[in-house]
Design an enzyme around this catalytic site. Structure first.
Site, mmCIF file in Angstrom:
data_model
loop_
_atom_site.group_PDB
_atom_site.id
_atom_site.type_symbol
_atom_site.label_atom_id
_atom_site.label_comp_id
_atom_site.label_asym_id
_atom_site.label_seq_id
_atom_site.Cartn_x
_atom_site.Cartn_y
_atom_site.Cartn_z
ATOM 1 N N GLU A 209 0.830 -1.221 0.000
ATOM 2 C CA GLU A 209 0.000 0.000 0.000
ATOM 3 C C GLU A 209 0.848 1.247 0.000
ATOM 4 O O GLU A 209 0.522 2.236 -0.666
ATOM 5 C CB GLU A 209 -0.933 -0.015 1.219
ATOM 6 N N HIS A 320 4.137 8.107 10.447
ATOM 7 C CA HIS A 320 5.350 7.775 9.698
ATOM 8 C C HIS A 320 6.611 8.085 10.508
ATOM 9 O O HIS A 320 7.625 8.529 9.962
ATOM 10 C CB HIS A 320 5.379 8.471 8.341
#
Length: 345
Positions: A209, A320
């Protein structure tokens, strides 16, 4: 809440294209929850529960397995490991990180830093320079023997522990092991509570993804769903230094009903249906729009002849990074709405 499972999911390494270990963990946990399971050509795990009737409605949940990381691109004669990113990194978060280099023979601990001088001997101009992600190197401490143990194509992940902090959970790879947890635990709750469903339910634990929704494209084409739900994280910028209009979600205010991002616009009929269901079941919910980025629901929406699509998201601070943070109450709300939605279809 089965937080031990979430811990194991987060701490298991798996970057885009190298999700094998995460998939094996999920496959073991999924035993008994589905009627059949298969792995497609791209490496996504497709788990199906049969529906009722000759042509049941097809409902697809998309939960990606990969975390952002690196592939080894070169090992010097002195044993320094150069890397190529797979996924989007802010280089400011990469200095002085503990990492794992994952090889066929086992994991090797290392530290990551940018090429160049330490601060003590930098010029003022050198201090202003921000390196790109591919300018970081890994030092395993193995010296010249590193070249015998580490090969081009081995992968590198951050090496940080899963922690509980009050109502919060902090870990690397919450994006998107949260969704893997939800895909398993929502179905487990259906089974444990004895809920039935008329739809044919497929939970696809997708590959790659983070590099373009690749696994979701192949999985969606194979399933051909009527309704697809991208299960993912989204931003929670309810933190100092971010304007209120950019916060996306507020932690503790419920699951995110994801209406738009850079890749898709949600089916508004599904938005209203899920909001109504959340209100009826007293499940905390907040609408969310992300200015950029994308998630697997977009791939399903456009696969084959298309599908009605929506996103269910958990707001995540410091996304992230190795310090991604979620609120347990939002995770619980996401599981409750997924279980409720499936049981009404």
């Amino acid at each position: 809440m089965n937080l031990d499972l979430l811990k194991r999911l987060c701490e298991t390494p798996g970057v885009p294209g190298r999700e094998t270990r995460v998939r094996a963990l999920i496959e073991a946990e999924a035993s008994g929850l589905f009627d059949d399971m298969r792995v497609d050509a791209l490496g996504s795990l497709i788990c199906r529960r049969k529906g009722k009737g000759e042509k049941p409605e097809k409902l697809l949940l998309l939960c990606h397995m990969d975390e952002i990381g690196f592939l080894v691109s070169h090992v010097t004669d002195k044993g320094f490991v150069h890397v190529d990113p797979v996924g989007g990194f802010d280089p400011r978060n990469l200095f002085s990180r503990r990492v794992l280099v994952c090889t066929d023979e086992g994991d090797i601990k290392g530290v990551m830093n940018a090429e160049g001088k330490p601060i003590h001997i930098q010029s003022p101009e050198e201090r202003k320079k921000m390196p790109e992600p591919n300018e970081f190197v890994v030092d395993t401490g193995l010296g010249v023997t590193a070249k015998d143990r580490i090969r081009v194509g081995d992968y590198v992940v951050m090496n940080e522990p899963f922690e509980e902090m009050g109502e919060k959970i902090v870990s690397k790879a919450l994006d998107n092991r949260i969704a893997c947890w939800l895909g398993l635990e929502a179905v487990r709750k259906l089974v444990e509570d004895g809920h039935s469903h008329d739809c044919e339910l497929t939970v696809a634990f997708t590959a790659q993804e983070e590099v373009g929704l690749r696994g979701a494209k192949t999985a969606s084409f194979g399933v051909a769903p009527d309704i697809a739900i991208g299960v993912d994280t989204t931003l929670a910028c309810d933190t100092p230094g971010v304007p209120e209009k950019d916060r996306t979600t507020v932690q503790g205010a419920g699951f995110g009903l994801h209406m738009k991002d850079g890749s898709f616009i949600a089916d508004y009929g599904l938005v209203r249906e899920i909001e109504t269901l959340a209100k009826e079941r007293n499940i905390a919910c907040q609408r969310t729009i992300l200015a950029k980025g994308g998630q697997d629901g977009a791939a399903a929406q456009q696969a084959g002849i298309g599908a009605r699509a929506i996103g269910i998201a958990v707001g995540t601070r410091y996304i992230h990074t190795v310090a991604e943070m979620i609120d347990k109450r939002d995770l619980q709300a996401a599981r409750e709405i997924l279980t409720a939605f499936v049981s009404t279809h």
